[in-house]
Design a protein around this motif. Structure first.
Motif, short mmCIF file in Angstrom:
data_model
loop_
_atom_site.label_atom_id
_atom_site.label_comp_id
_atom_site.label_asym_id
_atom_site.label_seq_id
_atom_site.Cartn_x
_atom_site.Cartn_y
_atom_site.Cartn_z
N VAL A 1 4.74 62.15 43.32
CA VAL A 1 3.42 63.06 43.59
C VAL A 1 4.08 64.65 42.71
N LEU A 2 2.88 64.89 42.75
CA LEU A 2 2.36 66.30 41.38
C LEU A 2 3.79 66.81 41.69
N GLU A 3 4.39 67.40 41.44
CA GLU A 3 5.70 68.67 41.79
C GLU A 3 4.40 69.71 42.61
N SER A 4 3.41 70.13 41.91
CA SER A 4 2.94 71.47 42.46
C SER A 4 1.93 71.29 44.29
N LEU A 5 1.63 69.84 44.17
CA LEU A 5 1.07 68.78 45.03
C LEU A 5 2.07 68.61 46.14
N GLY A 6 3.34 68.19 45.82
CA GLY A 6 4.00 67.98 46.63
C GLY A 6 5.02 68.93 47.10
N SER A 7 4.85 69.93 46.79
CA SER A 7 5.72 71.82 47.28
C SER A 7 4.76 71.69 48.27
N TYR A 8 3.51 71.53 48.67
CA TYR A 8 2.55 71.86 49.81
C TYR A 8 2.53 70.70 50.98
N LEU A 9 2.48 69.33 49.82
CA LEU A 9 2.38 68.31 51.44
C LEU A 9 3.92 67.79 51.83
N LEU A 10 4.74 67.13 51.28
CA LEU A 10 6.12 67.10 51.32
C LEU A 10 7.09 68.17 52.64
N PRO A 11 6.58 69.30 52.52
CA PRO A 11 7.37 69.70 53.79
C PRO A 11 6.73 70.51 55.10
N ALA A 12 5.58 69.24 55.22
CA ALA A 12 4.68 69.35 56.11
C ALA A 12 5.15 67.45 56.48
N LEU A 13 5.37 66.37 55.72
CA LEU A 13 5.57 65.35 56.14
C LEU A 13 7.05 64.83 56.42
N LEU A 14 7.92 65.64 55.32
CA LEU A 14 9.13 65.11 55.60
C LEU A 14 10.12 65.08 56.08
N PRO A 15 9.64 66.22 56.87
CA PRO A 15 10.39 66.98 58.47
C PRO A 15 10.20 65.92 59.59
N PRO A 16 8.90 65.82 59.70
CA PRO A 16 8.49 64.78 61.09
C PRO A 16 8.95 63.41 61.00
N PHE A 17 9.05 62.40 59.72
CA PHE A 17 9.61 61.41 59.19
C PHE A 17 11.04 60.88 59.21
N LEU A 18 11.40 62.19 58.57
CA LEU A 18 12.82 61.61 58.77
C LEU A 18 13.25 61.99 59.87
N LYS A 19 13.11 62.98 61.14
CA LYS A 19 13.24 62.57 62.06
C LYS A 19 12.99 61.48 62.87
N ALA A 20 11.90 60.87 63.26
CA ALA A 20 12.05 60.17 63.47
C ALA A 20 12.42 58.75 62.99
N HIS A 21 13.15 58.95 61.39
CA HIS A 21 13.46 57.32 61.03
C HIS A 21 14.76 58.12 60.66
N PRO A 22 16.16 58.33 61.33
CA PRO A 22 17.03 59.29 60.32
C PRO A 22 17.77 57.97 59.55
N GLU A 23 17.30 56.88 59.60
CA GLU A 23 17.99 55.58 59.24
C GLU A 23 17.78 55.93 57.34
N CYS A 24 16.68 56.73 57.48
CA CYS A 24 15.70 55.86 55.53
C CYS A 24 16.13 57.29 55.10
N ASP A 25 16.30 57.47 54.29
CA ASP A 25 16.08 57.97 52.71
C ASP A 25 15.35 58.42 51.59
N VAL A 26 14.72 59.53 50.67
CA VAL A 26 13.85 59.84 50.86
C VAL A 26 14.19 60.19 49.65
N GLU A 27 13.76 59.61 47.94
CA GLU A 27 13.49 60.04 46.71
C GLU A 27 12.72 60.17 46.53
N ILE A 28 12.29 61.88 45.80
CA ILE A 28 11.11 62.38 45.48
C ILE A 28 11.34 61.94 43.67
N LEU A 29 10.31 61.44 43.27
CA LEU A 29 10.24 61.21 42.14
C LEU A 29 8.66 62.18 41.34
#
Length: 307
Positions: A99-127
């Motif tokens: 993701v582009l850094e400036s866009l990620g700073s808006y989208l990732l805080p909205a996307l990752l918390p609910p997704f990782l809560k539903a998938h605790p077995e998953c790790d995320v690497e941000i590029l």
């Protein structure tokens, strides 16, 4: 021998304090142990690493080479752990999101918390990368998915799923002859964008999604822009514009983070410039975990606005 991260930390704290005693206290080790560790390193490498005859401490030329070597070793170890993860911890999955850094700073805080809560077995690497690089990483299997904007421009072989978007504004700083005191968001018909875009401009560099659309807008009006400064960061461009270096075009999600200052914002009509957010995957591969990430993304409220 200590691992690279430990030795890097030792050097960082020594350079911070310029004192073995204070550094040892912060590191929760004894001063003699810290001193002997550095001396043993210097003896084994055959060169002094730390210039400690005067304050502040500095790395010697050999010390800088060794420090950079440790950084490379640390990175290589992290990369090795990621590559071995499917075998050492097969029940876990690493999702690589580019993701582009400036866009990620808006989208990732909205996307990752609910997704990782539903998938605790998953790790995320941000590029973090520019759009064309992100597309290349996705197509070359160096990333699992790509968060972006303006899906109309993506390369073939990539499947996009859109959700939400945001409006764009021309930022008019206080020193502009078009600035209107006591106002913030101006009515859309206050000025002709073609007039404002002939002023001095501060823009993000070519390669960003917003610059691509701005270039199209300038061509529409047949304007040869007077770009006085470019930045890799759309956030930096917005900040510089608010300080009076020139006008810029920026989005709601960026402008909400700009420190409060007297500026006017002229909304651009959606038919002139608009952004749609998307999540993308390579068409040849979309497993259940990626499908769940897409569903989470499409379920978010992603309409960035400024009041």
């Amino acid at each position: 021998m200590h691992d690279p991260d430990t030795i890097l930390h030792y050097f960082d704290v020594l350079l911070k304090h310029s004192s073995f005693t204070k550094a040892a206290r912060e590191l929760y080790i004894s001063q003699p142990y810290l001193t002997q560790t550095i001396k043993r390193l210097e003896k084994s490498l055959g060169s002094q690493l730390l210039e400690r005859s005067q304050v502040p401490f500095t790395l010697t030329p050999a010390g800088r080479i060794y420090y950079q070597y440790l950084e490379r070793q640390s990175l290589a170890h992290q990369q090795l752990e990621r590559l071995l993860a499917p075998y050492t911890n097969p029940e876990r999955r690493v999702l690589r999101i580019t993701v582009l850094e400036s866009l990620g700073s808006y989208l990732l805080p909205a996307l990752l918390p609910p997704f990782l809560k539903a998938h605790p077995e998953c790790d995320v690497e941000i590029l973090e990368a520019l759009p064309r690089k992100s597309e290349s990483m996705l197509l070359n299997n160096e990333a699992d998915c790509y968060l972006g904007q303006t899906p109309e421009t993506v390369a073939s072989g990539i499947q996009t799923f859109t959700n939400g978007g945001e409006r764009y504004y021309i930022v008019i700083p206080q020193n502009s002859p078009y600035f209107q005191p006591g106002r913030f968001i101006l009515p859309e018909n206050t000025y002709d964008p073609a007039v404002l875009l002939q002023e001095k401009l501060v823009l993000s560099k070519n390669g960003s999604a917003i610059r691509h659309q701005i270039n199209g807008l300038l061509q529409k009006y047949r304007i040869k822009p007077h770009v006085i400064l470019e930045s890799q960061s759309v956030i930096t461009a917005a900040e510089l514009a608010t300080k009076g270096l020139g006008l810029t075009i920026s989005s709601a999600s960026i402008l909400r983070r700009v420190r409060e200052t007297p500026i006017n914002l002229l909304p651009l009509a959606e038919e002139l410039l608009t952004i749609k957010f998307f999540i993308a995957v390579a068409q040849k591969h979309c497993d259940p975990l990626l499908k769940s990430l897409i569903e989470t993304f499409q379920g978010l409220q992603l309409q960035a606005e400024i009041n």
